[in-house]
Design a protein around this motif. Structure first.
Motif, PDB file in Angstrom:
ATOM      1  N   THR A 148       0.833  -1.207   0.000  1.00 44.35           N
ATOM      2  CA  THR A 148       0.000   0.000   0.000  1.00 44.35           C
ATOM      3  C   THR A 148       0.868   1.257   0.000  1.00 44.35           C
ATOM      4  O   THR A 148       0.604   2.217  -0.732  1.00 44.35           O
ATOM      5  N   GLN A 149       1.911   1.245   0.807  1.00 42.30           N
ATOM      6  CA  GLN A 149       2.822   2.390   0.855  1.00 42.30           C
ATOM      7  C   GLN A 149       3.511   2.591  -0.493  1.00 42.30           C
ATOM      8  O   GLN A 149       3.643   3.723  -0.979  1.00 42.30           O
ATOM      9  N   LEU A 150       3.939   1.494  -1.101  1.00 37.91           N
ATOM     10  CA  LEU A 150       4.600   1.571  -2.405  1.00 37.91           C
ATOM     11  C   LEU A 150       3.640   2.102  -3.465  1.00 37.91           C
ATOM     12  O   LEU A 150       4.004   2.971  -4.275  1.00 37.91           O
ATOM     13  N   TRP A 151       2.402   1.615  -3.458  1.00 38.29           N
ATOM     14  CA  TRP A 151       1.391   2.018  -4.427  1.00 38.29           C
ATOM     15  C   TRP A 151       1.035   3.492  -4.281  1.00 38.29           C
ATOM     16  O   TRP A 151       0.927   4.225  -5.269  1.00 38.29           O
ATOM     17  N   ASN A 152       0.857   3.943  -3.046  1.00 35.37           N
ATOM     18  CA  ASN A 152       0.457   5.334  -2.798  1.00 35.37           C
ATOM     19  C   ASN A 152       1.549   6.336  -3.148  1.00 35.37           C
ATOM     20  O   ASN A 152       1.262   7.521  -3.317  1.00 35.37           O
ATOM     21  N   ALA A 153       2.786   5.869  -3.247  1.00 39.59           N
ATOM     22  CA  ALA A 153       3.886   6.767  -3.596  1.00 39.59           C
ATOM     23  C   ALA A 153       4.010   6.969  -5.104  1.00 39.59           C
ATOM     24  O   ALA A 153       4.793   7.814  -5.552  1.00 39.59           O
ATOM     25  N   LEU A 154       3.220   6.228  -5.880  1.00 35.42           N
ATOM     26  CA  LEU A 154       3.289   6.323  -7.339  1.00 35.42           C
ATOM     27  C   LEU A 154       2.339   7.397  -7.862  1.00 35.42           C
ATOM     28  O   LEU A 154       1.326   7.707  -7.238  1.00 35.42           O
ATOM     29  N   THR A 155       2.665   7.932  -9.038  1.00 33.96           N
ATOM     30  CA  THR A 155       1.800   8.911  -9.686  1.00 33.96           C
ATOM     31  C   THR A 155       0.661   8.176 -10.389  1.00 33.96           C
ATOM     32  O   THR A 155       0.781   6.975 -10.688  1.00 33.96           O
ATOM     33  N   PRO A 156      -0.435   8.858 -10.691  1.00 40.97           N
ATOM     34  CA  PRO A 156      -1.535   8.207 -11.424  1.00 40.97           C
ATOM     35  C   PRO A 156      -1.094   7.563 -12.732  1.00 40.97           C
ATOM     36  O   PRO A 156      -1.500   6.421 -13.012  1.00 40.97           O
ATOM     37  N   PRO A 157      -0.258   8.223 -13.559  1.00 43.28           N
ATOM     38  CA  PRO A 157       0.187   7.546 -14.792  1.00 43.28           C
ATOM     39  C   PRO A 157       0.994   6.280 -14.508  1.00 43.28           C
ATOM     40  O   PRO A 157       0.889   5.297 -15.247  1.00 43.28           O
ATOM     41  N   GLN A 158       1.798   6.297 -13.462  1.00 44.54           N
ATOM     42  CA  GLN A 158       2.588   5.118 -13.127  1.00 44.54           C
ATOM     43  C   GLN A 158       1.686   3.971 -12.690  1.00 44.54           C
ATOM     44  O   GLN A 158       1.932   2.809 -13.041  1.00 44.54           O
TER      45      GLN A 158
ATOM     46  N   LEU B 104       6.932   4.167 -17.592  1.00 43.22           N
ATOM     47  CA  LEU B 104       7.677   2.913 -17.574  1.00 43.22           C
ATOM     48  C   LEU B 104       9.130   3.137 -17.176  1.00 43.22           C
ATOM     49  O   LEU B 104       9.702   2.357 -16.402  1.00 43.22           O
ATOM     50  N   LYS B 105       9.735   4.219 -17.687  1.00 39.16           N
ATOM     51  CA  LYS B 105      11.127   4.517 -17.331  1.00 39.16           C
ATOM     52  C   LYS B 105      11.240   4.789 -15.835  1.00 39.16           C
ATOM     53  O   LYS B 105      12.170   4.309 -15.167  1.00 39.16           O
ATOM     54  N   ALA B 106      10.303   5.570 -15.304  1.00 38.57           N
ATOM     55  CA  ALA B 106      10.343   5.894 -13.875  1.00 38.57           C
ATOM     56  C   ALA B 106      10.184   4.637 -13.029  1.00 38.57           C
ATOM     57  O   ALA B 106      10.860   4.472 -12.004  1.00 38.57           O
ATOM     58  N   LEU B 107       9.319   3.727 -13.455  1.00 37.79           N
ATOM     59  CA  LEU B 107       9.089   2.493 -12.700  1.00 37.79           C
ATOM     60  C   LEU B 107      10.305   1.572 -12.758  1.00 37.79           C
ATOM     61  O   LEU B 107      10.587   0.849 -11.796  1.00 37.79           O
ATOM     62  N   LYS B 108      11.042   1.610 -13.864  1.00 37.19           N
ATOM     63  CA  LYS B 108      12.275   0.824 -13.947  1.00 37.19           C
ATOM     64  C   LYS B 108      13.365   1.459 -13.100  1.00 37.19           C
ATOM     65  O   LYS B 108      14.153   0.750 -12.461  1.00 37.19           O
TER      66      LYS B 108
END
Length: 229
Positions: A148-158, A193-197
């Motif tokens: 949940t913490q990991l998910w909430n730290a992401l942007t909507p596009p991510q 995708l680049k940010a997630l990598k």
């Protein structure tokens, strides 16, 4: 003679940059009785280091790409480990472990262990595919605060990009269909995708001329599916 293995070697280059490559090459060249293995999971970075004539590690040594553990050997190992503790493995159960863990060794080991503990809790000596799936659900709920913490730290596009990776099984992520499903433009999807990598949530797997985008932690993908479906 001495063999020196540097695992996840790319971390040194990420921290030290091009100067670190030069320093390492200069040191290696002075050694006569030391063999080096520079190992890492980011194959693209390592390939660029050894293919670029302007970089210190250009054509230094032999390149060896390791694939996945052979599935047959992996299945035999899992079955044998359960059977040694008195657990009978039904047909398809060990395959379910590999499928849900996407054959990532750490995740396979963890899900197999949690499946064994689940059987102990329900006082069963027979492992079935539904048992493995039940064990995964317990694992996901136990790790829910982290995910949940990991998910909430992401942007909507991510977040949308991750859902797209799951739906497309990591393939054709820039196709019209994939972009229409996620609601993202081509450039926004590429940036996400680049940010997630870069965050080491996703990684590229390139084999036989094809590239797939996979989760570093397959259980995070399972968690996303659980909370978004």
């Amino acid at each position: 003679p001495v063999g020196l293995i540097l695992d996840e070697f790319q971390k040194l280059i990420e921290l030290g940059g091009a100067s670190a490559e030069g320093q390492l090459r200069a040191a290696v060249q002075t050694h006569r009785h030391v063999g080096y293995v520079f190992a890492g999971s980011k194959t693209r970075m390592l390939t660029e280091m050894t293919n670029d004539a302007a970089r210190p590690f250009y054509r230094l040594g032999e390149r060896l790409f390791l694939g996945a553990i052979p599935r047959g050997d992996f299945l035999a190992f899992i079955n044998r480990a359960f059977q040694e503790t008195g657990v009978k493995v039904e047909v398809g159960a060990s395959e379910t472990i590999l499928n849900l863990a996407e054959e990532v060794p750490y995740n396979v080991q963890r899900l197999a262990h949690d499946s064994w503990e689940y059987l102990a809790k329900i006082s069963s000596t027979k492992l079935t595919s539904p048992d493995v799936e039940a064990a995964l659900q317990l694992l996901l709920r136990r790790d829910d605060p982290f995910y949940t913490q990991l998910w909430n730290a992401l942007t909507p596009p991510q977040k949308k990009a991750l859902v797209g990776v799951i739906r497309g099984r990591g393939a054709n992520l820039l196709s019209k269909e994939a972009l229409r499903f996620t609601g993202l433009s081509n450039s926004t999807m590429q940036q996400a995708l680049k940010a997630l990598k870069d965050k080491e949530i996703l990684r590229d797997e390139e084999t036989l001329g094809q590239r797939l985008t996979r989760f570093e932690d397959p259980f995070f993908a399972a968690w996303i599916t659980m909370v978004t479906s």
